[in-house]
Write a protein that holds these residues in place. Structure first.
Motif, PDB file in Angstrom:
ATOM      1  N   ASN A 170       0.833  -1.205   0.000  1.00  0.00           N
ATOM      2  CA  ASN A 170       0.000   0.000   0.000  1.00  0.00           C
ATOM      3  C   ASN A 170       0.871   1.261   0.000  1.00  0.00           C
ATOM      4  N   SER A 171       0.526   2.206  -0.845  1.00  0.00           N
ATOM      5  CA  SER A 171       1.230   3.482  -0.885  1.00  0.00           C
ATOM      6  C   SER A 171       0.781   4.368   0.270  1.00  0.00           C
ATOM      7  N   THR A 172       1.519   5.452   0.496  1.00  0.00           N
ATOM      8  CA  THR A 172       1.142   6.402   1.543  1.00  0.00           C
ATOM      9  C   THR A 172      -0.261   6.947   1.305  1.00  0.00           C
ATOM     10  N   ARG A 173      -0.568   7.272   0.065  1.00  0.00           N
ATOM     11  CA  ARG A 173      -1.905   7.788  -0.260  1.00  0.00           C
ATOM     12  C   ARG A 173      -2.976   6.736  -0.004  1.00  0.00           C
ATOM     13  N   SER A 174      -2.703   5.501  -0.391  1.00  0.00           N
ATOM     14  CA  SER A 174      -3.667   4.419  -0.171  1.00  0.00           C
ATOM     15  C   SER A 174      -3.915   4.193   1.319  1.00  0.00           C
ATOM     16  N   ILE A 175      -2.852   4.208   2.103  1.00  0.00           N
ATOM     17  CA  ILE A 175      -2.994   4.050   3.560  1.00  0.00           C
ATOM     18  C   ILE A 175      -3.799   5.207   4.130  1.00  0.00           C
ATOM     19  N   SER A 176      -3.513   6.404   3.639  1.00  0.00           N
ATOM     20  CA  SER A 176      -4.227   7.599   4.089  1.00  0.00           C
ATOM     21  C   SER A 176      -5.726   7.470   3.844  1.00  0.00           C
ATOM     22  N   GLU A 177      -6.091   7.038   2.647  1.00  0.00           N
ATOM     23  CA  GLU A 177      -7.503   6.923   2.284  1.00  0.00           C
ATOM     24  C   GLU A 177      -8.186   5.785   3.052  1.00  0.00           C
ATOM     25  N   THR A 178      -7.482   4.680   3.219  1.00  0.00           N
ATOM     26  CA  THR A 178      -8.066   3.517   3.895  1.00  0.00           C
ATOM     27  C   THR A 178      -8.329   3.794   5.368  1.00  0.00           C
ATOM     28  N   LEU A 179      -7.361   4.439   6.025  1.00  0.00           N
ATOM     29  CA  LEU A 179      -7.462   4.662   7.470  1.00  0.00           C
ATOM     30  C   LEU A 179      -8.094   6.004   7.829  1.00  0.00           C
ATOM     31  N   GLY A 180      -8.386   6.822   6.827  1.00  0.00           N
ATOM     32  CA  GLY A 180      -8.991   8.117   7.108  1.00  0.00           C
ATOM     33  C   GLY A 180      -8.034   9.081   7.781  1.00  0.00           C
ATOM     34  N   LEU A 181      -6.750   8.973   7.448  1.00  0.00           N
ATOM     35  CA  LEU A 181      -5.731   9.859   8.012  1.00  0.00           C
ATOM     36  C   LEU A 181      -5.174  10.759   6.912  1.00  0.00           C
ATOM     37  N   SER A 182      -4.629  11.901   7.292  1.00  0.00           N
ATOM     38  CA  SER A 182      -3.996  12.757   6.302  1.00  0.00           C
ATOM     39  C   SER A 182      -2.686  12.126   5.850  1.00  0.00           C
ATOM     40  N   ILE A 183      -2.244  12.492   4.654  1.00  0.00           N
ATOM     41  CA  ILE A 183      -0.970  11.988   4.145  1.00  0.00           C
ATOM     42  C   ILE A 183       0.163  12.403   5.081  1.00  0.00           C
ATOM     43  N   VAL A 186       0.263  10.014   8.025  1.00  0.00           N
ATOM     44  CA  VAL A 186       0.833   8.717   7.639  1.00  0.00           C
ATOM     45  C   VAL A 186       2.342   8.828   7.509  1.00  0.00           C
ATOM     46  N   GLU A 187       2.818   9.930   6.926  1.00  0.00           N
ATOM     47  CA  GLU A 187       4.257  10.133   6.793  1.00  0.00           C
ATOM     48  C   GLU A 187       4.930  10.228   8.157  1.00  0.00           C
ATOM     49  N   SER A 188       4.245  10.837   9.116  1.00  0.00           N
ATOM     50  CA  SER A 188       4.784  10.919  10.483  1.00  0.00           C
ATOM     51  C   SER A 188       4.893   9.533  11.101  1.00  0.00           C
ATOM     52  N   TYR A 189       3.867   8.701  10.866  1.00  0.00           N
ATOM     53  CA  TYR A 189       3.925   7.320  11.359  1.00  0.00           C
ATOM     54  C   TYR A 189       5.081   6.568  10.713  1.00  0.00           C
ATOM     55  N   ALA A 191       7.845   7.763   9.640  1.00  0.00           N
ATOM     56  CA  ALA A 191       9.095   8.248  10.224  1.00  0.00           C
ATOM     57  C   ALA A 191       9.339   7.615  11.593  1.00  0.00           C
ATOM     58  N   ARG A 192       8.288   7.488  12.401  1.00  0.00           N
ATOM     59  CA  ARG A 192       8.441   6.881  13.726  1.00  0.00           C
ATOM     60  C   ARG A 192       8.783   5.401  13.622  1.00  0.00           C
ATOM     61  N   ILE A 193       8.172   4.724  12.634  1.00  0.00           N
ATOM     62  CA  ILE A 193       8.465   3.305  12.434  1.00  0.00           C
ATOM     63  C   ILE A 193       9.937   3.132  12.044  1.00  0.00           C
ATOM     64  N   LYS A 194      10.415   3.955  11.126  1.00  0.00           N
ATOM     65  CA  LYS A 194      11.825   3.872  10.720  1.00  0.00           C
ATOM     66  C   LYS A 194      12.753   4.094  11.906  1.00  0.00           C
ATOM     67  N   GLU A 195      12.392   5.050  12.754  1.00  0.00           N
ATOM     68  CA  GLU A 195      13.222   5.341  13.926  1.00  0.00           C
ATOM     69  C   GLU A 195      13.237   4.157  14.895  1.00  0.00           C
ATOM     70  N   LYS A 196      12.077   3.584  15.173  1.00  0.00           N
ATOM     71  CA  LYS A 196      12.004   2.475  16.123  1.00  0.00           C
ATOM     72  C   LYS A 196      12.706   1.225  15.602  1.00  0.00           C
ATOM     73  N   LEU A 197      12.622   0.995  14.299  1.00  0.00           N
ATOM     74  CA  LEU A 197      13.241  -0.192  13.707  1.00  0.00           C
ATOM     75  C   LEU A 197      14.670   0.084  13.232  1.00  0.00           C
ATOM     76  N   GLN A 198      15.134   1.321  13.458  1.00  0.00           N
ATOM     77  CA  GLN A 198      16.499   1.732  13.103  1.00  0.00           C
ATOM     78  C   GLN A 198      16.762   1.518  11.609  1.00  0.00           C
ATOM     79  N   LEU A 199      15.856   2.017  10.784  1.00  0.00           N
ATOM     80  CA  LEU A 199      15.974   1.920   9.338  1.00  0.00           C
ATOM     81  C   LEU A 199      16.378   3.283   8.776  1.00  0.00           C
TER      82      LEU A 199
END
Length: 219
Positions: A170-183, A186-189, A191-199
């Motif tokens: 799923n793309s960022t836009r697709s995730i945004s539309e599916t979950l009802g969140l702004s793009i 989703v981008e903030s999420y 970024a947090r995932i990358k930080e927690k997983l050290q990516l």
């Protein structure tokens, strides 16, 4: 209706699953299905109207997460206990279900007698998890909450949901539309995932998410 008969509300996005569950439950003298839903919005409306004795909920719903639905039900203070019936990994999701306010977790691969046992136990407002998971949880408590936690397990509920969606292409836009969140959200999420997983970047995030989803689906 006989007050001794407990009313069950089913939430699953697969009609066949709901049909089979309803058939099994309605054959019991002390249980009766009072409503069904395929997504969170239908579930909230249906549970609000019927005030069932239990809601049996899958984690994967159309355009929503079962975990978010559990939190919503709890926030509305209806007092409806929730049992999650799902194919998702018990070790990864059961504790999240309990933290969200659910009363239990059972895998769809369990036999009908065990599923009915779980339903009756949760109706009585008792916690239900498998014996195996109960042992794991007790060991974790004994060793300390931070022991043996994998990086993916450290993700918050919404972060894990988005990580899984990334792994499924799923793309960022697709995730945004599916979950009802702004793009931007989703981008903030991401970024947090990358930080927690050290990516380091989005490519590594995609690679790790795809690998995790593949290993998850093979369980």
């Amino acid at each position: 209706m006989d007050q001794s008969v407990k009313r069950v509300f089913l939430v699953d996005d697969h009609p066949m699953v709901r049909e089979l569950l309803a058939l099994m439950i309605d054959q019991q003298p002390d249980l009766q299905v009072c409503g069904e839903a395929s997504d969170a919005s239908q579930a909230i409306e249906g549970i609000g109207n019927t005030q069932p004795d239990i809601a049996v909920v899958d984690l994967s719903l159309k355009s929503s997460s079962g975990l978010e639905l559990i939190k919503d039900i709890k926030a509305r203070k209806w007092g409806t206990p929730v049992l999650v019936l799902s194919m998702h990994d018990e070790g990864l999701y059961a504790e999240r279900v309990l933290r969200a306010g659910g009363f239990g977790y059972i895998n769809k691969q369990e036999n009908s007698n065990e599923i009915l046992h779980a339903i009756r136990k949760v109706i009585d407002r008792q916690i239900y998890v498998s014996e195996k998971l109960a042992g794991i949880m007790l060991k974790r408590i004994a060793k300390g909450n931070g022991s043996e936690i994998s990086p993916v397990e450290s993700l918050a509920d919404r972060e894990l949901e988005i990580f899984q969606m990334i792994g499924r292409g799923n793309s960022t836009r697709s995730i945004s539309e599916t979950l009802g969140l702004s793009i931007k959200t989703v981008e903030s999420y991401r970024a947090r995932i990358k930080e927690k997983l050290q990516l380091e970047d989005g490519v590594q995030l995609m690679q790790q998410a795809v690998l995790w989803v593949r290993s998850y689906d093979d369980r």
